[in-house]
Design an enzyme around this catalytic site. Structure first.
Site, PDB file in Angstrom:
ATOM      1  NE  ARG A 165      33.392  -9.420  45.251  1.00 61.15           N
ATOM      2  CZ  ARG A 165      33.955 -10.566  45.261  1.00 61.15           C
ATOM      3  NH1 ARG A 165      33.216 -11.462  45.059  1.00 61.15           N
ATOM      4  NH2 ARG A 165      35.548 -10.832  46.075  1.00 61.15           N
ATOM      5  CB  SER A 238      38.055  -5.115  47.320  1.00 57.30           C
ATOM      6  OG  SER A 238      38.768  -5.807  48.432  1.00 57.30           O
ATOM      7  CD  GLU A 334      34.348  -6.003  44.503  1.00 57.74           C
ATOM      8  OE1 GLU A 334      33.397  -6.019  45.365  1.00 57.74           O
ATOM      9  OE2 GLU A 334      34.862  -5.723  44.590  1.00 57.74           O
TER      10      GLU A 334
END
Length: 338
Positions: A165, A238, A334
């Site tokens: 990520r 997410s 995130e």
């Protein structure tokens, strides 16, 4: 040069649906337009932000300076060799639509990344991933435009410094570039990856073929069951990264929590399922003010209506604190916070 709009409501342009307004906004439909914007002295003095699909973003109530809304379109084949076809897409192309376009042409490689919201240009910044596949596995190169002067540069895969990520565009090059086009290398003989999550079971349950198109449909089925539609309930997908811990930490946790969900990493570390940790900490389906963790998937933060950045920050802090207190494991959000 694109027209500059002022005091623009950004609530429909971020999938969390947070109340936010942009002081100035320009819609960019070609990378070459950056040079004209940068040449304007008044605009050049402002801070600039780049907005894609708004699906991985936490906005403040007021966004100062100039917001660039990327709407660079286009899909094309740019090359082919004995092993793969090379396909380019404009940075403003909707990601899922592009994935489905590649599959319709018989090119596999992106099927596990089906139904991820956002744009093609944003995908490399976050190195989006799902079900065992990340953008870094298929990205060949990208063309980015420097916000300071509009000059363009081609970044090869290695130059993007991809990690989980993560990419160079979130660190050394953060805030400097607008990604105008991305080229993907899609192999002629696709390597199907069905062993992650529920994909293999969904293929069997739904009677889907073990082809790129079948895997894509399995991914779509699973995601639709587990994740809320941003058009119905605001969310950014997410919300927390899966934490990576040393093997010793994972082994110690397994003794106390035999049901711990973890995945071995190539370097010997383990990736823990943040959703499992959050659920065990008591946050699945639980709200704090107008926001909460989704009732079907504890990893997803949802906006039940009327939320602002401060509400998201409060819930983020509370979830992280409870997971840390219970497991002694730190989890990180995130999305990008402007």
């Amino acid at each position: 040069m694109p027209q500059i709009a002022t005091d623009i409501d950004l609530s429909p342009l971020n999938t969390l649906g947070l109340a936010a307004r942009a002081a100035h906004l320009a819609v960019v439909r070609a990378g070459e337009e950056i040079a004209a914007l940068a040449a304007d002295a008044a605009l050049a003095r402002m801070p600039w932000q780049v907005l894609g699909g708004g699906s991985n973003l936490v906005l403040p109530e007021v966004v100062p300076g100039l917001t660039l809304k990327v709407e660079i379109a286009g899909r094309r084949v740019v090359g082919e060799d004995e092993h793969a076809v090379y396909v380019a897409a404009g940075g403003g192309e909707p990601w899922h639509d592009f994935v489905q376009w590649t599959l319709a042409h018989g090119w596999g490689g992106l099927e596990n990344l089906s139904l991820i919201p956002g744009t093609v240009g944003a995908a490399p910044i976050q190195n989006i991933g799902a079900y065992g596949v990340e953008v870094k596995d298929v990205l060949h190169e990208l063309t980015a435009y420097q916000l300071a002067d509009g000059e363009h540069r081609v970044f090869g895969n290695a130059e993007c410094a991809f990690a989980y990520r993560d990419s160079v565009f979130k660190h050394d090059e953060a805030g400097r570039w607008l990604i105008g086009e991305v080229v993907f290398r899609l192999p002629h003989t696709p390597l199907l990856r069905t062993g992650y999550g529920e994909i293999e079971a969904e293929l069997t349950h739904a009677g889907l073929p073990r082809t790129p198109q079948g895997v894509s449909q399995a991914v779509i089925n699973v995601r639709r069951r587990k994740l809320p539609d941003p058009a119905v309930i605001g969310n950014a997908g997410s919300f927390f990264k899966n934490p990576i811990v040393p093997a010793a930490t994972r082994d110690a946790l397994l003794i106390e929590y035999p049901a711990l969900v973890s995945y071995a990493m190539p370097n010997g570390d383990y990736k823990l399922a943040a959703g499992w940790l959050i659920e065990q900490a008591g946050w699945k389906g639980r709200a704090l003010g107008p926001v909460g963790m989704y009732e079907r998937q504890a990893l997803v933060l949802v906006n039940h209506g009327g939320a602002a950045r401060a509400d998201v920050a409060a819930l983020t802090d509370a979830v992280r604190a409870d997971v840390l207190a219970r497991f002694d494991v730190a989890i990180e959000p995130e999305p990008v916070w402007w």
